[in-house]
Design a protein around this motif. Structure first.
Motif: not given
Ligand code: GS8
Length: 219
Positions: A7-8, A33-35, A41-43, A54-57
């Motif tokens: 989880l972003l 993962r805390d953005e 982040s690149e991700l 965010i959020p992205v699952l």
């Protein structure tokens, strides 16, 4: 199939909290993962190239974006435990209607209530309470929005509760005075482990909001 779930997220985000609650309800293990939303982040950019939010699952390397869509996805994939949406098509439509109401109505006026001044701030506060009152009426005497069990509309709305203290302090309002039943509902939700684990401390949210106001140059 092995389930790799990442989880972003960003800890004060009410949108991220929805996803955390849904994952906890289903007992899904995930990597959090805390953005840094100011330095993504690149991700995150790769997984949500359209909105870059965010959020992205990320489920087995495949991204799902937008909190309400993610919650529905989680409910469908992990359907064996704690269903969030009702099975009856009409009840499902109703749940989606009210989640959509929360989505469309609350964010902007809540922001006006803490980020603006004078007339605009007063209008934001008034609007915020008006929408909460509509929701409180819809809740009625039920324990949860969908009836006896915690569900989709509860997951959608309860993250805002962690922001109430900050909004009340910065906007000089008191939700409990206008909407006592909604506060009772919120406290009921907070007794669930999934919610208690997903929502940050209200004082920490307030601290974040004060920092954000400084960053944005709001007195
Ligand atoms: C909203 C996500 C969102 O605003 C959802 O998932 O429901 N409709 C979406 N995410 C914010 C953080 S929370 O305020 C975000 O990622 N912002 C980064 C940016 O706007 O660049």
């Amino acid at each position: 199939m092995a389930n790799e779930v990442i989880l972003l997220d960003f800890w004060p985000s009410p949108f991220g909290m929805r996803v955390r609650i849904a994952l906890h309800e289903k007992g899904v293990e995930f990597e959090y993962r805390d953005e840094n939303v100011r330095n993504k982040s690149e991700l995150l950019l790769k997984m949500n190239p359209v909105h870059k939010k965010i959020p992205v699952l990320i489920h087995n390397n495949k991204p799902v974006c937008e909190s309400l869509i993610i919650v529905q996805y989680i409910d469908e994939v992990w359907s064996n435990k704690n269903p969030l949406l009702p099975s009856d098509p009409y009840q499902r439509a109703q749940a989606r209607f009210w989640a959509d109401y929360v989505e469309k109505k609350l964010y902007d006026c809540a922001r006006k209530a803490w980020a603006s001044k004078d007339e605009e701030q007063e209008a934001g506060k008034k609007e915020f309470i008006e929408h909460l009152t509509v929701l409180e009426k819809q809740l009625g005497d039920k324990p949860y929005f969908g009836g006896d069990s915690f569900g989709y509309v509860d997951v959608t709305l309860i993250p805002y509760y962690s922001w109430f203290y900050a909004l009340e302090t910065e906007g000089n309002l008191k939700v409990e005075e206008s909407n006592p039943k909604l506060i009772e509902w919120a406290k009921r939700c907070m007794q669930r482990e999934s919610v208690a684990k997903a929502l940050p401390d209200e004082k920490k949210i307030h601290g974040f909001l004060l920092e954000l106001k400084k960053t944005l140059g709001i007195e």
